[in-house]
Design a protein around this motif. Structure first.
Motif, PDB file in Angstrom:
ATOM      1  N   SER A  54       2.097   2.172   8.917  1.00 31.45           N
ATOM      2  CA  SER A  54       3.090   3.150   9.419  1.00 31.45           C
ATOM      3  C   SER A  54       2.431   4.139  10.363  1.00 31.45           C
ATOM      4  O   SER A  54       2.932   4.399  11.467  1.00 31.45           O
ATOM      5  N   ASP A  75      -6.793  10.481   7.136  1.00 30.48           N
ATOM      6  CA  ASP A  75      -6.575   9.737   5.888  1.00 30.48           C
ATOM      7  C   ASP A  75      -7.615  10.193   4.884  1.00 30.48           C
ATOM      8  O   ASP A  75      -8.784  10.370   5.227  1.00 30.48           O
ATOM      9  N   GLU A  76      -7.190  10.377   3.672  1.00 24.98           N
ATOM     10  CA  GLU A  76      -8.129  10.875   2.656  1.00 24.98           C
ATOM     11  C   GLU A  76      -9.100   9.794   2.181  1.00 24.98           C
ATOM     12  O   GLU A  76     -10.105  10.090   1.552  1.00 24.98           O
ATOM     13  N   ASN A  98      -3.031   0.605   2.074  1.00 22.26           N
ATOM     14  CA  ASN A  98      -3.121  -0.335   0.949  1.00 22.26           C
ATOM     15  C   ASN A  98      -3.369  -1.772   1.391  1.00 22.26           C
ATOM     16  O   ASN A  98      -3.580  -2.639   0.552  1.00 22.26           O
ATOM     17  N   PRO A 154      -3.672  -8.661  -3.126  1.00 23.37           N
ATOM     18  CA  PRO A 154      -3.544  -9.646  -2.057  1.00 23.37           C
ATOM     19  C   PRO A 154      -2.411  -9.333  -1.096  1.00 23.37           C
ATOM     20  O   PRO A 154      -1.311  -8.976  -1.532  1.00 23.37           O
ATOM     21  N   HIS A 155      -2.674  -9.507   0.173  1.00 30.29           N
ATOM     22  CA  HIS A 155      -1.655  -9.255   1.202  1.00 30.29           C
ATOM     23  C   HIS A 155      -1.504 -10.473   2.114  1.00 30.29           C
ATOM     24  O   HIS A 155      -2.463 -10.891   2.753  1.00 30.29           O
ATOM     25  N   ILE A 156      -0.295 -10.993   2.160  1.00 38.19           N
ATOM     26  CA  ILE A 156       0.012 -12.126   3.039  1.00 38.19           C
ATOM     27  C   ILE A 156       1.097 -11.675   4.004  1.00 38.19           C
ATOM     28  O   ILE A 156       2.130 -11.150   3.578  1.00 38.19           O
ATOM     29  N   PHE A 178      -4.683  15.770   3.671  1.00 38.32           N
ATOM     30  CA  PHE A 178      -3.768  16.618   4.434  1.00 38.32           C
ATOM     31  C   PHE A 178      -3.767  18.054   3.910  1.00 38.32           C
ATOM     32  O   PHE A 178      -3.679  19.011   4.680  1.00 38.32           O
ATOM     33  N   ARG A 186       6.110   3.518   3.224  1.00 39.05           N
ATOM     34  CA  ARG A 186       6.472   3.204   1.832  1.00 39.05           C
ATOM     35  C   ARG A 186       6.382   4.431   0.934  1.00 39.05           C
ATOM     36  O   ARG A 186       7.202   4.627   0.063  1.00 39.05           O
ATOM     37  N   TYR A 219       9.645   0.265  -1.853  1.00 42.32           N
ATOM     38  CA  TYR A 219       8.729  -0.851  -1.661  1.00 42.32           C
ATOM     39  C   TYR A 219       9.046  -1.475  -0.307  1.00 42.32           C
ATOM     40  O   TYR A 219      10.188  -1.837  -0.031  1.00 42.32           O
ATOM     41  N   LEU A 220       8.052  -1.567   0.563  1.00 39.81           N
ATOM     42  CA  LEU A 220       8.250  -2.181   1.873  1.00 39.81           C
ATOM     43  C   LEU A 220       7.169  -3.224   2.098  1.00 39.81           C
ATOM     44  O   LEU A 220       5.988  -2.921   1.923  1.00 39.81           O
ATOM     45  N   MET A 250       4.832  -5.506   4.643  1.00 36.54           N
ATOM     46  CA  MET A 250       4.167  -5.041   5.871  1.00 36.54           C
ATOM     47  C   MET A 250       5.053  -5.194   7.103  1.00 36.54           C
ATOM     48  O   MET A 250       5.073  -4.312   7.965  1.00 36.54           O
ATOM     49  N   THR A 292       7.564  -2.495   7.164  1.00 37.06           N
ATOM     50  CA  THR A 292       6.873  -1.247   7.491  1.00 37.06           C
ATOM     51  C   THR A 292       6.689  -1.139   9.012  1.00 37.06           C
ATOM     52  O   THR A 292       6.999  -0.104   9.621  1.00 37.06           O
TER      53      THR A 292
HETATM   54  C1  LIG Z   1      -0.105  -4.983  -4.837  1.00 38.00           C
HETATM   55  C2  LIG Z   1       0.623  -5.046  -3.516  1.00 38.00           C
HETATM   56  C3  LIG Z   1       0.632  -6.224  -2.803  1.00 38.00           C
HETATM   57  C4  LIG Z   1       1.291  -6.286  -1.588  1.00 38.00           C
HETATM   58  N1  LIG Z   1       1.318  -7.495  -0.934  1.00 38.00           N
HETATM   59  C5  LIG Z   1       1.992  -7.597   0.211  1.00 38.00           C
HETATM   60  C6  LIG Z   1       2.090  -8.854   0.878  1.00 38.00           C
HETATM   61  O1  LIG Z   1       1.557  -9.864   0.429  1.00 38.00           O
HETATM   62  N2  LIG Z   1       2.793  -8.893   2.032  1.00 38.00           N
HETATM   63  C7  LIG Z   1       3.410  -7.793   2.568  1.00 38.00           C
HETATM   64  O2  LIG Z   1       4.035  -7.908   3.623  1.00 38.00           O
HETATM   65  N3  LIG Z   1       3.319  -6.587   1.973  1.00 38.00           N
HETATM   66  C8  LIG Z   1       2.633  -6.469   0.810  1.00 38.00           C
HETATM   67  N4  LIG Z   1       2.540  -5.244   0.194  1.00 38.00           N
HETATM   68  C9  LIG Z   1       3.128  -4.054   0.851  1.00 38.00           C
HETATM   69  C10 LIG Z   1       2.119  -3.318   1.766  1.00 38.00           C
HETATM   70  O3  LIG Z   1       1.028  -2.854   1.011  1.00 38.00           O
HETATM   71  C11 LIG Z   1       2.849  -2.133   2.449  1.00 38.00           C
HETATM   72  O4  LIG Z   1       3.873  -2.674   3.264  1.00 38.00           O
HETATM   73  C12 LIG Z   1       1.990  -1.275   3.363  1.00 38.00           C
HETATM   74  O5  LIG Z   1       0.829  -0.851   2.733  1.00 38.00           O
HETATM   75  C13 LIG Z   1       2.772  -0.031   3.808  1.00 38.00           C
HETATM   76  O6  LIG Z   1       2.012   0.701   4.752  1.00 38.00           O
HETATM   77  P1  LIG Z   1       2.145   2.275   4.868  1.00 38.00           P
HETATM   78  O7  LIG Z   1       1.354   2.656   6.060  1.00 38.00           O
HETATM   79  O8  LIG Z   1       3.569   2.695   4.811  1.00 38.00           O
HETATM   80  O9  LIG Z   1       1.477   2.847   3.526  1.00 38.00           O
HETATM   81  P2  LIG Z   1      -0.025   2.800   2.998  1.00 38.00           P
HETATM   82  O10 LIG Z   1      -0.644   1.496   3.372  1.00 38.00           O
HETATM   83  O11 LIG Z   1       0.006   3.176   1.573  1.00 38.00           O
HETATM   84  O12 LIG Z   1      -0.763   3.962   3.822  1.00 38.00           O
HETATM   85  C14 LIG Z   1      -0.615   5.321   3.511  1.00 38.00           C
HETATM   86  C15 LIG Z   1      -1.959   6.015   3.729  1.00 38.00           C
HETATM   87  O13 LIG Z   1      -1.758   7.418   3.624  1.00 38.00           O
HETATM   88  C16 LIG Z   1      -2.898   7.987   3.023  1.00 38.00           C
HETATM   89  N5  LIG Z   1      -2.508   9.268   2.425  1.00 38.00           N
HETATM   90  C17 LIG Z   1      -1.524   9.479   1.518  1.00 38.00           C
HETATM   91  N6  LIG Z   1      -1.402  10.780   1.235  1.00 38.00           N
HETATM   92  C18 LIG Z   1      -2.344  11.427   1.965  1.00 38.00           C
HETATM   93  C19 LIG Z   1      -2.705  12.796   2.100  1.00 38.00           C
HETATM   94  N7  LIG Z   1      -2.060  13.772   1.464  1.00 38.00           N
HETATM   95  N8  LIG Z   1      -3.742  13.103   2.931  1.00 38.00           N
HETATM   96  C20 LIG Z   1      -4.387  12.133   3.617  1.00 38.00           C
HETATM   97  N9  LIG Z   1      -4.072  10.823   3.529  1.00 38.00           N
HETATM   98  C21 LIG Z   1      -3.052  10.469   2.715  1.00 38.00           C
HETATM   99  C22 LIG Z   1      -3.319   6.958   1.993  1.00 38.00           C
HETATM  100  O14 LIG Z   1      -4.688   7.128   1.672  1.00 38.00           O
HETATM  101  C23 LIG Z   1      -3.021   5.640   2.713  1.00 38.00           C
HETATM  102  O15 LIG Z   1      -4.171   5.153   3.364  1.00 38.00           O
HETATM  103  C24 LIG Z   1       1.940  -5.161  -1.050  1.00 38.00           C
HETATM  104  C25 LIG Z   1       1.925  -3.958  -1.770  1.00 38.00           C
HETATM  105  C26 LIG Z   1       1.315  -3.909  -3.004  1.00 38.00           C
HETATM  106  C27 LIG Z   1       1.391  -2.646  -3.794  1.00 38.00           C
END
Ligand SMILES: Cc1cc2nc3c(=O)[nH]c(=O)nc-3n(C[C@H](O)[C@H](O)[C@H](O)COP(=O)(O)OP(=O)(O)OC[C@H]3O[C@@H](n4cnc5c(N)ncnc54)[C@H](O)[C@@H]3O)c2cc1C
Length: 384
Positions: free
Chosen positions: A11, A30-31, A38, A56-58, A216, A343, A349-350, A352, A355
């Protein structure tokens, strides 16, 4: 303008890149000590195997624009997710296919016969399923439900399936053919250099500064920022003033072994008596290089309720949480100079691709607002 983007996951990276390409100055914080959120991947120092640190992420999508977008920043190898499941000591294929049905019932049915057979199995007098269990009984009947869903779902959510919404199961397909491709999307793959390299590539732009190991909370008052795009947890932004939104978290227990531990990337453990939900063997997520490694690394996955210090994984979103979410949304709507995304920012739950798709849509909306000199929206997508 100077934007602070909180979070270096998909995101944050997609919005940072877009705004940088429009000439804005971007600080991404990012912290964690790494980019990727993730989806973070890194080579294991002991074996060299690419590990998916937060599970695992696919990558899979039907959105052409999202698939084209990620191709700009990294090369993907084709990857089809073929999940196995162990139930009552026997191995099956998931999602439930004709093979699963025939193996489970010891039959050799054709598709139409199997459809009729499952129809007979289904509990006919449930017309409007009120919960997960009723939905399962209505769709596949008690034998398949108990073998594949009852124990697994109880472990995953820490609740009896009678307390979970029916909607969770509506998403799980039952196939009356031998197609064991877990996802039905036309584009599926895994980035050859891993997700972190891909996201670092999105963030590589002269207008973007990335500050890792930076929370943050320590950054928010020290800097002159025109606007914040916050992809961290919504409740945390407001210092949990309405309470903590519930999440499930995961514990990973590492297994080191020689050769090939389980012969495939993911095996689900469906029985309630096995405490973990699945084992993933990470070199099988990179079949193009798996044979190069004589050792192997697997992780047993345990699900539990997240405490204050745990990584939030899956939003729970039951009645208590949706009421609390409403309060946070109302508080957010009267907050200035911040937009919530992703997310955690929208407590959903989103996958990738969703997202990235939502981040790209947010970019279009931001362009329109900035062109008209209007303040940016607090939410680009309704969190409800
Ligand atoms: C176990 C699991 C398996 C998954 N497998 C799949 C898959 O196979 N295929 C798929 O399409 N999707 C999968 N996903 C979903 C995928 O992980 C998400 O779509 C994706 O991570 C969302 O990205 P994001 O940037 O919104 O959030 P995130 O990836 O969570 O990024 C948010 C970031 O913000 C940072 N942050 C938060 N708060 C603060 C703060 N206060 N100060 C500084 N930094 C901060 C965090 O450290 C993190 O790095 C899976 C999710 C899980 C839980």
């Amino acid at each position: 303008m100077h934007f602070c983007i909180v979070g270096a996951g998909f995101s944050g990276a997609v919005t940072a890149r877009h705004l940088a390409e429009r000439g804005h100055r971007i600080t991404v914080i990012d912290e964690r000590a790494h980019c990727g959120g993730n989806c973070h991947t890194a080579r294991d120092p002991q074996t060299g195997i690419m590990l998916h640190h937060y599970g695992p992420h696919i990558f899979h999508t039907a959105q052409e624009n999202v698939w084209q977008y990620v191709q700009r920043f990294g090369k993907f190898a084709p990857y089809i997710n073929r999940v196995k499941a162990i139930s009552q000591g026997r191995v099956y294929t998931l999602p439930i296919t004709l093979l699963t049905i025939n193996q489970f019932f010891g039959r050799t049915m054709h598709p139409a016969e199997a459809r009729e057979f499952i129809h007979q199995q289904a509990v006919q007098d449930i017309t409007t399923p009120r919960n997960f269990e009723e939905q399962a009984l209505h769709m596949i009947g008690p034998a398949l439900y108990e073998a594949f869903f009852k124990g697994y779902t109880t472990k995953q959510w820490g609740l009896p399936p009678t307390d979970l919404p029916a909607a969770i199961l509506k998403r799980l397909p039952v196939r009356f053919n031998y197609d064991d491709n877990y996802f039905s999307h036309p584009y599926q793959g895994i980035p050859i250099e891993g997700y972190t390299a891909l996201i670092e590539s999105i963030l590589t732009h002269p207008h973007i500064t990335v500050r890792l190991d930076t929370a943050f909370e320590t950054f928010r008052n020290q800097n002159n920022l025109d606007h914040i795009i916050y992809t961290g947890p919504l409740d945390r932004y407001f210092r949990f003033c309405h309470g903590r939104l519930g999440y499930r978290t995961l514990d990973f227990e590492r297994i080191d072994a020689e050769g090939d531990y389980q012969g495939t990337a993911v095996i689900n453990y469906c029985d309630a008596t096995t405490p973990y939900t699945r084992i993933s063997e990470h070199k099988h997520f990179a079949p193009w290089e798996a044979s190069l490694f004589s050792k192997t690394v697997c992780f047993r996955e345990y699900s539990r309720l997240a405490g204050p210090e745990d990584t939030p994984y899956y939003p729970i979103r039951l009645a208590r949480e949706t009421t609390m979410l409403d309060r946070y949304v109302r508080t957010a709507m009267v907050t200035r100079n911040v937009s919530f995304l992703g997310r955690l920012g929208t407590y959903r739950y989103l996958d990738m691709d969703v997202t990235i798709g939502e981040a790209l849509e947010a970019c279009t909306i931001m362009d329109q607002h900035l062109a008209l000199g209007k303040p940016l929206p607090v939410f680009f997508t309704d969190p409800h």
